[in-house]
Design an enzyme around this catalytic site. Structure first.
Site, short mmCIF file in Angstrom:
data_model
loop_
_atom_site.label_atom_id
_atom_site.label_comp_id
_atom_site.label_asym_id
_atom_site.label_seq_id
_atom_site.Cartn_x
_atom_site.Cartn_y
_atom_site.Cartn_z
N GLU A 169 -1.14 28.84 20.39
CA GLU A 169 0.12 29.61 20.40
C GLU A 169 0.31 30.30 19.05
OE1 GLU A 169 3.64 27.37 21.32
OE2 GLU A 169 4.92 29.17 21.34
N LYS A 176 -2.07 4.19 11.89
CA LYS A 176 -1.08 3.16 12.18
C LYS A 176 -0.06 3.82 13.10
CE LYS A 176 2.13 -0.16 10.06
NZ LYS A 176 2.65 -0.71 8.76
N THR A 202 -1.08 -2.02 5.38
CA THR A 202 -1.35 -1.22 6.58
C THR A 202 -0.70 0.16 6.51
OG1 THR A 202 0.58 -2.21 7.67
CG2 THR A 202 -1.58 -3.26 8.03
N ASP A 203 0.32 0.32 5.66
CA ASP A 203 1.05 1.60 5.65
C ASP A 203 0.16 2.79 5.30
OD1 ASP A 203 4.37 0.57 4.42
OD2 ASP A 203 3.34 0.33 6.35
N SER A 238 0.81 -1.23 0.00
CA SER A 238 0.00 0.00 0.00
C SER A 238 0.84 1.27 0.00
CB SER A 238 -0.96 0.01 1.19
OG SER A 238 -0.28 0.31 2.40
#
Ligand code: DGL
Length: 326
Positions: free
Chosen positions: A284, A166, A93-94, A60
């Site tokens: 900020e 992930k 999964t990446d 992926s």
């Protein structure tokens, strides 16, 4: 009673990966095809019929517009097919969080669409692929899975696409959610949802675009100068996401360069390089003065997807863009 039919859309990833070694060393993603995955899925005997399509056979990390366009087309066809109860997407999964969020924003929440993968190849000791596929199939066949948008099933947990990332390089529990963790309790004999579906009957948030405009992510580090901002602008970025220090901060020279970009009409979103947490407006960094958008709960990767969809849909003005992140 007829079994629900689940359509599996395979794209590759480690769930379809093999290494030839017990430890999963030197594996290759995307080696196992949809027919073998379907045989495995049917062998789980979970009380559903399974059919499938091979969309791609890649890691992926290499996914792009062609695969996303094909996935969206196939998901839309499955949603319109009354014989299909739900969809499972097998994926690396990446970039699972990007694909899940892109589809989540561009599809109606009519049926369960569940993305899953694995952290270990199919032939490695402790492979998690079939367990994750079983969870994904159970979720896709569960009527309670509808009306929740695209879901990600990993590590005995079920995450909403808007929350999931992930968070670790290894291990079957690498996925986490923020601000919500798992939205269901998954046990060997039950699948219980934490709360009712929030998007029942909801249409897609965005029409599917012809393409996604260039949005670059700039990772902030100490003592950096404006070089990466200038490079993004030179590449023609229509938007920039800052993966900022802490609450989306950056060295003064970088903020000033981003302020100049915003003044030229480039949309700048401040996200955080940290693992999780909110980036709020005007804490900020004076977003009102710079003309920036605050990413709120979205990490840089999902912020980029949302900003691409906003730009592709012609959404303009910091207030309208900020509303989409809120
Ligand atoms: N090759 C990467 C991917 O396909 C990582 C392997 C995986 O976990 O799927 O995303």
């Amino acid at each position: 009673m007829a079994q629900p039919c689940i359509r599996i859309l395979a794209t590759g990833g480690t769930i379809a990966g093999t290494s030839g070694s017990a430890t999963g060393k030197a594996y290759r993603a995307g080696q196992i095809g949809i027919e073998a995955l379907l045989e495995e899925a049917r062998g789980l005997d979970l009380g559903m019929a399974c059919e499938g399509r091979q969309i791609a056979a890649i890691g992926s990390q290499d996914i792009g517009w062609a695969e996303w366009d094909a996935l969206h087309r196939e998901c839309s066809a499955a949603l319109a097919d009354e014989t299909v109860a739900g969809v499972v997407i097998t994926h690396g999964t990446d970039t699972a969080e990007e694909t899940a969020f892109l589809l989540d924003r561009t599809l109606p929440a009519a049926k369960p669409i569940v993305l899953t993968g694995s952290m270990r190849p199919a032939d490695a000791l402790g492979s998690d692929g079939m367990r994750n596929l079983a969870t994904a199939l159970r979720v896709a066949a569960d009527p309670g899975g509808a009306g929740r948008g695209v879901l990600v099933a990993m590590g005995d947990q079920v995450f909403a696409a808007r929350d999931v990332r992930k968070a670790a390089t290894q291990g079957p529990e690498a996925f986490r959610g923020f601000p919500r963790g798992s939205i269901a309790a998954v046990s060997p004999s039950s699948l219980e949802w934490f709360g009712p579906p929030a998007r029942t009957g909801e249409a897609a948030h965005f029409a599917w675009p012809q393409s996604l405009p260039r949005v670059e992510v700039i990772h902030a580090v100490a003592a950096m100068d404006r070089t990466m901002v200038d490079a993004a602008l030179a590449a023609g970025a229509a938007g920039i996401v800052l993966a900022g220090l802490g609450q989306g901060n950056a060295p003064r020279a970088v903020l000033e360069a981003l302020g100049e970009a915003a003044a030229r009409g480039v949309v700048v979103v401040r996200a955080s390089r940290t693992d999780q947490g909110l980036v709020d407006r005007n804490v900020e960094v004076d977003d009102d003065a710079f003309g920036f958008v605050a990413a709120r709960a979205l990490n840089p990767a999902r912020s980029r997807i949302l900003l691409q969809l906003l730009l592709a849909s012609g959404t303009t003005g910091p207030a309208r863009i900020q509303a989409a992140f809120d």
